[in-house]
Design a protein around this motif. Structure first.
Motif, mmCIF file in Angstrom:
data_model
loop_
_atom_site.group_PDB
_atom_site.id
_atom_site.type_symbol
_atom_site.label_atom_id
_atom_site.label_comp_id
_atom_site.label_asym_id
_atom_site.label_seq_id
_atom_site.Cartn_x
_atom_site.Cartn_y
_atom_site.Cartn_z
ATOM 1 N N ARG A 118 0.951 -1.196 -0.316
ATOM 2 C CA ARG A 118 0.071 0.119 -0.275
ATOM 3 C C ARG A 118 1.029 0.976 -0.540
ATOM 4 N N LYS A 160 0.616 10.750 3.489
ATOM 5 C CA LYS A 160 0.598 11.730 2.977
ATOM 6 C C LYS A 160 0.597 13.132 1.960
ATOM 7 N N GLY A 196 -8.819 4.060 -4.225
ATOM 8 C CA GLY A 196 -9.144 4.210 -2.851
ATOM 9 C C GLY A 196 -8.258 4.018 -1.581
ATOM 10 N N ASP A 197 -8.498 3.655 -0.303
ATOM 11 C CA ASP A 197 -7.714 2.611 0.382
ATOM 12 C C ASP A 197 -7.280 1.559 0.324
ATOM 13 N N LYS A 229 -3.560 -0.468 -4.423
ATOM 14 C CA LYS A 229 -1.719 -1.770 -4.324
ATOM 15 C C LYS A 229 -1.195 -1.231 -5.449
#
Length: 286
Positions: free
Chosen positions: A46, A59, A82-83, A86
């Motif tokens: 990630r 960030k 989004g979250d 990968k």
């Protein structure tokens, strides 16, 4: 039509933006993807893991810009959004880092260098030689709507990356002989890529950068890198371990580091020639 917005004030002028291009050259991009490969090999990770490899915040703008550059060069692949998004080291980056067959690494680097559309366009346009900075900056600002700073950064990135698109001959020759060979090639219609005239000798794609003190040791099959990161602007660390690591072992490591801290504090009072300063941390369990 009114020139004011709902507040009764004139609208704010739009901020100038340059066309999209990688904000770092391919040399720096290779260093960044090498750090990811050292930590994750070819597994999916990630964005937080990428940022950790670079010593940046997940960030931060630096992480976002670096990630965009590696994707532009084709050195990283991504999936999801989004979250759940990968990333992993791409096949192209794997070849650039590990392929030892003659010419394979150079071919991979040349392919990566030409993936950003704007760089590929100007490599072709300036194949006979890049004009002087002032001329290039004027063209980029007037014809391509670059900002002044954006144009200067693009030239820096371009000069670094364009060198990867040409290959040197196996046997090095004096400049005069290289020039004569080039003239013969043009007369015979040879399409061999031109050497950029602003370079004094045929550019050779650089090998891996000099290893940092913390990167000198190759991780063996029985070992794994538990964590890595930055300690200061010019200092970083790698923690290589073997065997099962749990809370008890971590507590022991903390105690060991506390002792090292006290030793280093004592060394600060010694003359420089008497100091024995460690340059890496290694720890393992059987």
């Amino acid at each position: 039509m009114s020139d004011t917005n709902d507040t009764g004030l004139p609208p704010s002028p739009k901020k100038e933006r340059s066309p999209s291009f990688p904000f770092i050259g391919l040399t720096r991009a290779l260093e960044r993807v090498r750090a990811v490969y050292a930590n994750a090999r070819r597994h999916e990770v990630r964005i937080g893991d990428l940022a950790s490899s670079w010593g940046l915040g997940a960030k931060s703008s630096g992480t976002a810009q670096t990630l965009a550059a590696l994707l532009a060069y084709g050195l990283l692949e991504d999936q999801g959004s989004g979250d759940a998004r990968k990333f992993k080291v791409s096949d192209l980056a794997f070849k650039a880092l590990e392929d030892q067959r003659p010419g394979a690494r150079e071919a991979a680097l040349a392919e990566a260098a030409l993936k950003p559309k704007l760089i590929a366009e100007y490599v072709d346009k300036w194949k006979e030689g890049r004009p002087a900075d002032g001329i290039c900056i004027s063209e980029l600002r007037i014809d391509r709507s670059f900002t002044e700073d954006g144009a200067k950064l693009f030239l820096k990135v371009f000069d670094d990356t364009a060198g990867f698109t040409t290959t040197a001959e196996p046997d090095k020759k004096p400049d005069q002989a290289v020039q004569q060979d080039g003239q013969k090639a043009e007369e015979s219609g040879d399409k061999t890529p031109h050497r950029f005239p602003w370079e004094k000798s045929p550019p050779v794609p650089p090998g891996p950068p000099p290893a940092k003190p913390t990167d000198r040791r190759i991780v063996m099959d029985s070992e794994r890198e538990l964590t890595t990161g930055m300690l200061a602007k010019e200092a970083s660390f790698r923690l290589i371990v073997t065997g099962k690591i749990g809370v008890k072992e971590i507590d022991r490591l903390i105690q060991k580091l506390q002792i090292d801290k006290e030793i280093l504090a004592d060394q600060d009072d010694m003359p420089p020639g008497d100091r024995d300063e460690p340059d890496r941390i290694e720890w393992g369990t059987s």
